[in-house]
Write a protein that holds these residues in place. Structure first.
Motif, PDB file in Angstrom:
ATOM      1  N   MET A  78       0.805  -0.958   0.018  1.00  0.00           N
ATOM      2  CA  MET A  78       0.068   0.233   0.004  1.00  0.00           C
ATOM      3  C   MET A  78       0.552   1.294   0.019  1.00  0.00           C
ATOM      4  N   VAL A  82       1.155   4.723  -3.303  1.00  0.00           N
ATOM      5  CA  VAL A  82       1.290   5.698  -3.129  1.00  0.00           C
ATOM      6  C   VAL A  82       2.842   6.231  -3.197  1.00  0.00           C
ATOM      7  N   GLU A 138      -9.758  -3.781  -3.248  1.00  0.00           N
ATOM      8  CA  GLU A 138      -9.781  -2.887  -2.739  1.00  0.00           C
ATOM      9  C   GLU A 138      -7.752  -2.590  -3.440  1.00  0.00           C
ATOM     10  N   ILE A 139      -6.584  -3.167  -3.736  1.00  0.00           N
ATOM     11  CA  ILE A 139      -5.647  -2.865  -3.851  1.00  0.00           C
ATOM     12  C   ILE A 139      -5.224  -2.563  -4.929  1.00  0.00           C
ATOM     13  N   LEU A 142      -6.594   0.681  -5.162  1.00  0.00           N
ATOM     14  CA  LEU A 142      -5.807   2.417  -5.063  1.00  0.00           C
ATOM     15  C   LEU A 142      -5.348   2.298  -6.141  1.00  0.00           C
ATOM     16  N   GLU A 143      -4.676   1.462  -6.123  1.00  0.00           N
ATOM     17  CA  GLU A 143      -3.108   1.852  -8.066  1.00  0.00           C
ATOM     18  C   GLU A 143      -3.663   2.029  -9.293  1.00  0.00           C
ATOM     19  N   ALA A 145      -6.344   4.453  -8.819  1.00  0.00           N
ATOM     20  CA  ALA A 145      -6.764   5.496  -8.876  1.00  0.00           C
ATOM     21  C   ALA A 145      -5.969   6.674  -9.322  1.00  0.00           C
ATOM     22  N   THR A 149      -7.637  10.495  -5.159  1.00  0.00           N
ATOM     23  CA  THR A 149      -8.062   9.689  -4.526  1.00  0.00           C
ATOM     24  C   THR A 149      -7.359   8.130  -3.564  1.00  0.00           C
ATOM     25  N   VAL A 150      -6.019   8.029  -4.199  1.00  0.00           N
ATOM     26  CA  VAL A 150      -5.108   7.580  -3.771  1.00  0.00           C
ATOM     27  C   VAL A 150      -5.065   7.706  -2.182  1.00  0.00           C
ATOM     28  N   LEU A 153      -7.991   6.697  -0.298  1.00  0.00           N
ATOM     29  CA  LEU A 153      -8.085   5.011  -0.376  1.00  0.00           C
ATOM     30  C   LEU A 153      -6.913   5.104   0.716  1.00  0.00           C
ATOM     31  N   PHE A 154      -5.949   5.165   0.284  1.00  0.00           N
ATOM     32  CA  PHE A 154      -4.543   4.882   1.688  1.00  0.00           C
ATOM     33  C   PHE A 154      -5.100   4.993   2.714  1.00  0.00           C
ATOM     34  N   GLY A 157      -7.934   2.488   4.210  1.00  0.00           N
ATOM     35  CA  GLY A 157      -7.851   1.971   4.440  1.00  0.00           C
ATOM     36  C   GLY A 157      -6.234   1.110   5.388  1.00  0.00           C
TER      37      GLY A 157
END
Length: 206
Positions: A78, A82, A138-139, A142-143, A145, A149-150, A153-154, A157
């Motif tokens: 995660m 980022v 969900e991963i 995240l990837e 986004a 949004t990252v 979501l980060f 999560g």
């Protein structure tokens, strides 16, 4: 920097092990469970081949290391998403950098515990799940986004992820006996509770 190239291989390798553990079901009653409520206090220092008598570990200690290590691995996945995304809020980037810097050495330490105790890096944890773990979907979200949004979501999560880690560390303090493992569990609680408060503040400011 292309975050898809950076992270896809890591995600694939890590999630294979984490989802195997997270998807286990209780062999006795067929229901999902967690570390709490199961007898993890039985001493395994004699029954675990290669365990050092001066650093004995019981079932709770072994389970703590076996489960927290892949839990941390997902936090690295995660965080690296980022760090591989351009334009993310600098405060979120700083947090992800600190999480990566803290949890990578902790994974090495826990794997060292398991080697010292003569235990497998991953074991049969029927009836136990790892709280806070993100799903494949969900991963992937995240990837995929964008930068804004990252960040959201980060933070969402990772708050849940940290809360799960704190619960697992508290179970180790309640039932574990190995001094080094208990020391690490307390350090995880202290660091991650502080980061939860920080993330809640950052999330509120988005």
């Amino acid at each position: 920097m292309n975050k898809h190239i950076l992270t896809r291989a890591t995600i694939g390798l890590t999630l294979g092990s984490t989802l195997l553990l997270a998807g286990c079901s209780d062999a006795r009653d067929g229901t999902a469970g967690d570390m709490e409520g199961h007898d993890m206090g039985e001493n395994t220092s004699q029954g675990t081949p290669g365990a050092d008598a001066g650093a004995s570990a019981n079932d709770a200690d072994v389970m703590f290391a076996q489960m927290m290590s892949p839990h941390h691995e997902q936090a690295l996945v995660m965080s690296r998403i980022v760090l591989g995304t351009d334009g993310v809020d600098p405060a979120v980037v700083d947090l992800a950098t600190r999480i990566e810097g803290a949890q990578a050495p902790e994974i090495e330490r826990m794997n060292g515990f398991l080697e010292e105790w003569g235990a497998e890096a991953s074991g049969d944890h029927s009836g136990h799940s790892m709280d806070g773990m993100l799903t494949d979907e969900e991963i992937q979200a995240l990837e995929d986004a964008d930068a804004a949004t990252v960040s959201r979501l980060f933070l969402e999560g990772m708050i849940a992820h940290h809360q799960g880690a704190v619960d697992m560390a508290e179970a180790e303090l309640a039932d574990g006996e190995n001094p080094e493992a208990r020391e690490l569990a307390q350090a995880i609680i202290d660091a991650q509770e502080a980061e939860i408060a920080e993330m809640q503040e950052l999330l509120a400011g988005l």
